[in-house]
Design an enzyme around this catalytic site. Structure first.
Site, PDB file in Angstrom:
ATOM      1  N   LEU A   1      53.183 -13.667 -25.176  1.00 42.56           N
ATOM      2  CA  LEU A   1      53.419 -13.350 -26.590  1.00 42.56           C
ATOM      3  C   LEU A   1      52.436 -12.302 -27.101  1.00 42.56           C
ATOM      4  O   LEU A   1      52.794 -11.419 -27.886  1.00 42.56           O
ATOM      5  CB  LEU A   1      53.346 -14.624 -27.447  1.00 42.56           C
ATOM      6  CG  LEU A   1      54.416 -15.677 -27.135  1.00 42.56           C
ATOM      7  CD1 LEU A   1      54.139 -16.985 -27.874  1.00 42.56           C
ATOM      8  CD2 LEU A   1      55.811 -15.154 -27.504  1.00 42.56           C
TER       9      LEU A   1
ATOM     10  N   LYS B   1      34.308 -23.361 -34.207  1.00 42.90           N
ATOM     11  CA  LYS B   1      34.284 -22.545 -32.981  1.00 42.90           C
ATOM     12  C   LYS B   1      35.530 -21.672 -32.910  1.00 42.90           C
ATOM     13  O   LYS B   1      35.459 -20.479 -32.633  1.00 42.90           O
ATOM     14  CB  LYS B   1      34.221 -23.461 -31.749  1.00 42.90           C
ATOM     15  CG  LYS B   1      34.538 -22.748 -30.457  1.00 42.90           C
ATOM     16  CD  LYS B   1      34.622 -23.676 -29.285  1.00 42.90           C
ATOM     17  CE  LYS B   1      35.951 -24.333 -29.059  1.00 42.90           C
ATOM     18  NZ  LYS B   1      36.974 -23.513 -28.387  1.00 42.90           N
ATOM     19  N   ASN B   2      36.691 -22.280 -33.178  1.00 41.08           N
ATOM     20  CA  ASN B   2      37.947 -21.535 -33.014  1.00 41.08           C
ATOM     21  C   ASN B   2      38.157 -20.477 -34.090  1.00 41.08           C
ATOM     22  O   ASN B   2      38.979 -19.578 -33.924  1.00 41.08           O
ATOM     23  CB  ASN B   2      39.145 -22.496 -32.975  1.00 41.08           C
ATOM     24  CG  ASN B   2      39.246 -23.218 -31.644  1.00 41.08           C
ATOM     25  OD1 ASN B   2      38.474 -22.958 -30.734  1.00 41.08           O
ATOM     26  ND2 ASN B   2      40.206 -24.123 -31.534  1.00 41.08           N
TER      27      ASN B   2
ATOM     28  N   CYS C   1      44.662 -23.254 -17.181  1.00 41.37           N
ATOM     29  CA  CYS C   1      43.527 -24.161 -17.243  1.00 41.37           C
ATOM     30  C   CYS C   1      44.065 -25.582 -17.208  1.00 41.37           C
ATOM     31  O   CYS C   1      45.273 -25.793 -17.143  1.00 41.37           O
ATOM     32  CB  CYS C   1      42.671 -23.910 -18.471  1.00 41.37           C
ATOM     33  SG  CYS C   1      43.399 -24.499 -19.964  1.00 41.37           S
TER      34      CYS C   1
ATOM     35  N   ARG D   1      39.289 -18.820 -22.346  1.00 45.97           N
ATOM     36  CA  ARG D   1      40.521 -18.111 -22.669  1.00 45.97           C
ATOM     37  C   ARG D   1      40.441 -17.349 -23.997  1.00 45.97           C
ATOM     38  O   ARG D   1      41.102 -16.336 -24.180  1.00 45.97           O
ATOM     39  CB  ARG D   1      41.677 -19.104 -22.740  1.00 45.97           C
ATOM     40  CG  ARG D   1      42.076 -19.651 -21.396  1.00 45.97           C
ATOM     41  CD  ARG D   1      43.327 -20.460 -21.564  1.00 45.97           C
ATOM     42  NE  ARG D   1      44.319 -19.708 -22.315  1.00 45.97           N
ATOM     43  CZ  ARG D   1      45.176 -18.867 -21.763  1.00 45.97           C
ATOM     44  NH1 ARG D   1      45.185 -18.677 -20.474  1.00 45.97           N
ATOM     45  NH2 ARG D   1      46.042 -18.209 -22.521  1.00 45.97           N
TER      46      ARG D   1
ATOM     47  N   ASP E   1      44.564 -30.497 -30.589  1.00 46.85           N
ATOM     48  CA  ASP E   1      43.132 -30.620 -30.308  1.00 46.85           C
ATOM     49  C   ASP E   1      42.539 -31.945 -30.782  1.00 46.85           C
ATOM     50  O   ASP E   1      41.342 -32.193 -30.584  1.00 46.85           O
ATOM     51  CB  ASP E   1      42.360 -29.447 -30.941  1.00 46.85           C
ATOM     52  CG  ASP E   1      42.528 -28.174 -30.130  1.00 46.85           C
ATOM     53  OD1 ASP E   1      43.093 -28.214 -29.027  1.00 46.85           O
ATOM     54  OD2 ASP E   1      42.083 -27.105 -30.621  1.00 46.85           O
TER      55      ASP E   1
ATOM     56  N   ARG F   1      49.326 -21.893 -19.909  1.00 46.18           N
ATOM     57  CA  ARG F   1      48.746 -20.992 -20.914  1.00 46.18           C
ATOM     58  C   ARG F   1      48.980 -19.502 -20.645  1.00 46.18           C
ATOM     59  O   ARG F   1      48.042 -18.741 -20.387  1.00 46.18           O
ATOM     60  CB  ARG F   1      47.258 -21.297 -21.095  1.00 46.18           C
ATOM     61  CG  ARG F   1      47.046 -22.753 -21.480  1.00 46.18           C
ATOM     62  CD  ARG F   1      45.653 -23.038 -21.903  1.00 46.18           C
ATOM     63  NE  ARG F   1      45.366 -22.584 -23.269  1.00 46.18           N
ATOM     64  CZ  ARG F   1      44.229 -22.803 -23.884  1.00 46.18           C
ATOM     65  NH1 ARG F   1      43.264 -23.435 -23.279  1.00 46.18           N
ATOM     66  NH2 ARG F   1      44.039 -22.390 -25.112  1.00 46.18           N
ATOM     67  N   PRO F   2      50.233 -19.071 -20.734  1.00 48.46           N
ATOM     68  CA  PRO F   2      50.519 -17.640 -20.540  1.00 48.46           C
ATOM     69  C   PRO F   2      50.058 -16.799 -21.739  1.00 48.46           C
ATOM     70  O   PRO F   2      49.678 -17.352 -22.775  1.00 48.46           O
ATOM     71  CB  PRO F   2      52.047 -17.614 -20.441  1.00 48.46           C
ATOM     72  CG  PRO F   2      52.511 -18.835 -21.155  1.00 48.46           C
ATOM     73  CD  PRO F   2      51.414 -19.855 -21.081  1.00 48.46           C
TER      74      PRO F   2
ATOM     75  N   ARG G   1      30.845 -26.850 -24.723  1.00 45.36           N
ATOM     76  CA  ARG G   1      31.577 -25.628 -25.067  1.00 45.36           C
ATOM     77  C   ARG G   1      31.918 -25.601 -26.555  1.00 45.36           C
ATOM     78  O   ARG G   1      32.055 -24.523 -27.139  1.00 45.36           O
ATOM     79  CB  ARG G   1      32.894 -25.555 -24.285  1.00 45.36           C
ATOM     80  CG  ARG G   1      32.711 -25.252 -22.829  1.00 45.36           C
ATOM     81  CD  ARG G   1      34.040 -25.087 -22.173  1.00 45.36           C
ATOM     82  NE  ARG G   1      34.804 -24.049 -22.859  1.00 45.36           N
ATOM     83  CZ  ARG G   1      36.070 -23.745 -22.606  1.00 45.36           C
ATOM     84  NH1 ARG G   1      36.703 -24.400 -21.669  1.00 45.36           N
ATOM     85  NH2 ARG G   1      36.682 -22.795 -23.260  1.00 45.36           N
TER      86      ARG G   1
HETATM   87  C1  UD1 Z   1      44.303 -22.116 -29.618  1.00 45.20           C
HETATM   88  C2  UD1 Z   1      43.024 -22.907 -29.641  1.00 45.20           C
HETATM   89  C3  UD1 Z   1      43.186 -24.226 -28.883  1.00 45.20           C
HETATM   90  C4  UD1 Z   1      44.401 -24.989 -29.424  1.00 45.20           C
HETATM   91  C5  UD1 Z   1      45.638 -24.109 -29.434  1.00 45.20           C
HETATM   92  C6  UD1 Z   1      46.830 -24.778 -30.111  1.00 45.20           C
HETATM   93  C7  UD1 Z   1      41.262 -21.242 -29.733  1.00 45.20           C
HETATM   94  C8  UD1 Z   1      40.133 -20.573 -29.051  1.00 45.20           C
HETATM   95  N1  UD1 Z   1      41.962 -22.132 -29.024  1.00 45.20           N
HETATM   96  O1  UD1 Z   1      44.568 -21.793 -28.248  1.00 45.20           O
HETATM   97  O2  UD1 Z   1      42.000 -25.000 -29.072  1.00 45.20           O
HETATM   98  O3  UD1 Z   1      44.627 -26.125 -28.616  1.00 45.20           O
HETATM   99  O4  UD1 Z   1      45.378 -22.889 -30.157  1.00 45.20           O
HETATM  100  O5  UD1 Z   1      46.535 -25.142 -31.396  1.00 45.20           O
HETATM  101  O6  UD1 Z   1      41.517 -20.999 -30.898  1.00 45.20           O
HETATM  102  N2  UD1 Z   1      51.980 -19.761 -25.318  1.00 45.20           N
HETATM  103  C9  UD1 Z   1      52.949 -18.999 -24.688  1.00 45.20           C
HETATM  104  N3  UD1 Z   1      52.744 -17.659 -24.576  1.00 45.20           N
HETATM  105  C10 UD1 Z   1      51.638 -17.042 -25.090  1.00 45.20           C
HETATM  106  C11 UD1 Z   1      50.684 -17.825 -25.743  1.00 45.20           C
HETATM  107  C12 UD1 Z   1      50.888 -19.184 -25.847  1.00 45.20           C
HETATM  108  O7  UD1 Z   1      53.954 -19.525 -24.222  1.00 45.20           O
HETATM  109  O8  UD1 Z   1      51.521 -15.825 -24.970  1.00 45.20           O
HETATM  110  C13 UD1 Z   1      52.177 -21.224 -25.436  1.00 45.20           C
HETATM  111  C14 UD1 Z   1      51.032 -22.030 -24.861  1.00 45.20           C
HETATM  112  O9  UD1 Z   1      51.176 -22.232 -23.465  1.00 45.20           O
HETATM  113  C15 UD1 Z   1      51.125 -23.317 -25.665  1.00 45.20           C
HETATM  114  C16 UD1 Z   1      51.580 -22.818 -27.029  1.00 45.20           C
HETATM  115  O10 UD1 Z   1      52.171 -21.542 -26.812  1.00 45.20           O
HETATM  116  O11 UD1 Z   1      52.124 -24.141 -25.112  1.00 45.20           O
HETATM  117  C17 UD1 Z   1      50.455 -22.693 -28.046  1.00 45.20           C
HETATM  118  O12 UD1 Z   1      49.394 -21.961 -27.474  1.00 45.20           O
HETATM  119  P1  UD1 Z   1      48.436 -21.032 -28.345  1.00 45.20           P
HETATM  120  O13 UD1 Z   1      48.643 -21.307 -29.803  1.00 45.20           O
HETATM  121  O14 UD1 Z   1      48.550 -19.630 -27.899  1.00 45.20           O
HETATM  122  O15 UD1 Z   1      46.992 -21.577 -27.909  1.00 45.20           O
HETATM  123  P2  UD1 Z   1      45.678 -20.687 -27.915  1.00 45.20           P
HETATM  124  O16 UD1 Z   1      45.772 -19.714 -29.018  1.00 45.20           O
HETATM  125  O17 UD1 Z   1      45.396 -20.207 -26.540  1.00 45.20           O
END
Ligand code: UD1
Length: 429
Positions: free
Chosen positions: A125, A22-23, A116, A92, A307, A121-122, A399
């Site tokens: 970046l 899925k991811n 969520c 997201r 995950d 989850r900002p 999902r």
């Molecule tokens: C993806 C996966 C999710 C998995 C996660 C971490 C998908 C659809 N989802 O989510 O299943 O749990 O990777 O392996 O692929 N963060 C920031 N700023 C940002 C983005 C992220 O601070 O702009 C933080 C997040 O809050 C979190 C960390 O960075 O603490 C990692 O998040 P991120 O790798 O971005 O998760 P997703 O890509 O949303």
């Protein structure tokens, strides 16, 4: 709303085939916005997040048709720059349409996805990356408004306080494929889904190197073209079934696994006394009468995946001693603790750590799913527990797990899906 009713305690046996990731599918679907030519994505799982992304692509000017495990994505006119809140807020992953739209149209309006249950989850970046490429970013009415006449390659550092961002890397990498000049992303996520996305983009005509490492280099090209591409197996679904098989002490062969993508999990299982026999694309585990307790800390890839943390914790509820889980990626991702406790698990939170005192058995109970991976941890607990478990709000499960009830039934579990007449309270006062 539906629920799963599980009569636990039956050891599982047989084979289970892992579906497509899925991811990996979600950003691959977003990548099709980078071309007007038809794209065929194979091995895309039938799960509701994929439907959400298909609906979003259709509102953006694509047509998405399913043919068995494949999605055929074609253009039905001009792309539109607006990703509506109603679709983005339910998933997201949809925020990763922003990079392709910005690169193609010079403009994108994508709803801010919000937080969520697993954390804040900002998307700072993602936005930092687009700004580095020369885009102007504004937030208005809950929407990210990104504009740029032509993106320009740049060198950037994209990791934050919590480490690299998987979807942030995907989003910026997609935008950079059509920028002028060279982009270097330092602090890029190394997750296999990023490697897969870059492989897909390269097949579409992009020039990306270093993917799978923390430094990704993208040489911009003028246009990308259509592609036929097979999505990799879902490493998280594979890890889930491997942990479930270990937990039930069954005799299950998990097929279609890229086990080199799960070494941290295999390592933790070995430490717990579980032997993992990895042969080709299959994994079979052999469990001792009781597992040794093993402390786990999640990290970005190749570390133990966040995950799989809830599923690992479900298994450790039956360990012979005390273990702990710390999640450095989503430090508050512990919604499953209270529900596991309802099944007799001895679990508690001490600051940022979940402490699990192993018990001899779990007992069936009605429990409530809170997010995708927490739900599957409750299902796993239900499959081994004595008596009946009802897992409510399984739309979370649907999902991301293709046909999970059918797969469990094929392995001998006593599981049925029923309408839930009692609608659980969303709020606790
Ligand atoms: C993806 C996966 C999710 C998995 C996660 C971490 C998908 C659809 N989802 O989510 O299943 O749990 O990777 O392996 O692929 N963060 C920031 N700023 C940002 C983005 C992220 O601070 O702009 C933080 C997040 O809050 C979190 C960390 O960075 O603490 C990692 O998040 P991120 O790798 O971005 O998760 P997703 O890509 O949303």
């Amino acid at each position: 709303m539906e629920k799963l009713v599980i009569n636990g305690g039956v050891p599982l046996k047989g084979e289970v085939f892992i579906s497509g990731s899925k991811n990996a599918s979600l950003p691959a679907m977003a990548a099709t916005l980078l071309t007007d030519e038809p794209c065929v994505l194979k091995n895309v799982p039938v799960v509701s997040d994929i439907n959400t992304m298909s609906n979003l692509l259709m509102t953006l000017g694509k047509d998405v048709k399913r043919d068995k495990d494949a999605l055929i994505i074609t253009s039905k006119g001009r792309l539109k720059p607006l990703a509506d809140y109603r679709l983005v807020s339910t998933m997201r992953g949809s925020v990763c349409v922003l990079g392709p739209l910005l690169a193609r149209l010079g403009e994108a309006r994508v709803a801010l996805p919000g937080g969520c249950v697993i954390g804040v989850r900002p998307v700072d970046l993602h936005l930092k990356g687009f700004e580095s490429l020369g885009a102007r970013i504004d937030i208005e009415g809950g929407y990210i408004i990104a504009k740029s006449s032509r993106l320009k390659g740049a060198r950037m550092y994209l990791a934050g306080a919590m480490g690299p961002s998987v979807l942030g890397t995907a989003n910026v990498m997609m935008a950079a494929t059509l920028a002028t000049g060279e982009t270097t992303i330092e602090g890029a996520a190394c997750e296999p889904e990023i490697k897969d996305l870059a492989d897909l983009l390269n097949l579409m005509g992009a020039k990306i190197s270093g993917h799978g490492s923390p430094t990704v280099v993208i040489e911009g090209v003028k246009r990308l073209h259509g592609v036929e591409y097979k999505v990799s197996a879902d490493r998280i679904e594979a890890g889930t079934f491997i942990l479930l098989s270990a937990m039930t002490r069954g005799n299950v062969i998990v097929r279609g696994v890229e086990h080199h993508r799960l070494l941290s999990v295999v390592d933790a299982l070995n430490e717990a006394g579980v032997a993992c026999e990895c042969r080709g694309a299959s994994v079979r585990v052999k469990s001792p009468a009781r597992f040794k307790p093993v402390n786990v800390t999640t990290h970005p890839y190749p570390g133990f995946p966040t995950d799989l943390q809830a599923q690992y914790m479900a298994m450790m509820t039956l360990a012979d001693g005390v273990s702990s889980v710390r999640d450095t990626v989503f430090p508050d991702r512990f919604m499953h603790l209270a529900e596991l406790a309802r099944m007799g698990a001895k679990v508690r939170r001490e600051g940022g750590v979940a402490v699990i005192e192993g018990v001899k058995e779990l007992k069936g109970a009605p429990v409530m799913a809170s997010d995708l991976r927490a739900s599957v941890a409750l299902v796993m607990a239900g499959v081994v527990a004595k008596g009946q478990t009802e897992v409510r709000r399984i739309y979370h499960l649907d999902r991301g797990y293709e046909g999970i009830d059918r797969k469990l039934i094929d392995l001998g579990a006593k599981v049925r899906r029923e309408q839930d007449k009692v609608v659980p309270n969303e709020e606790i006062g």
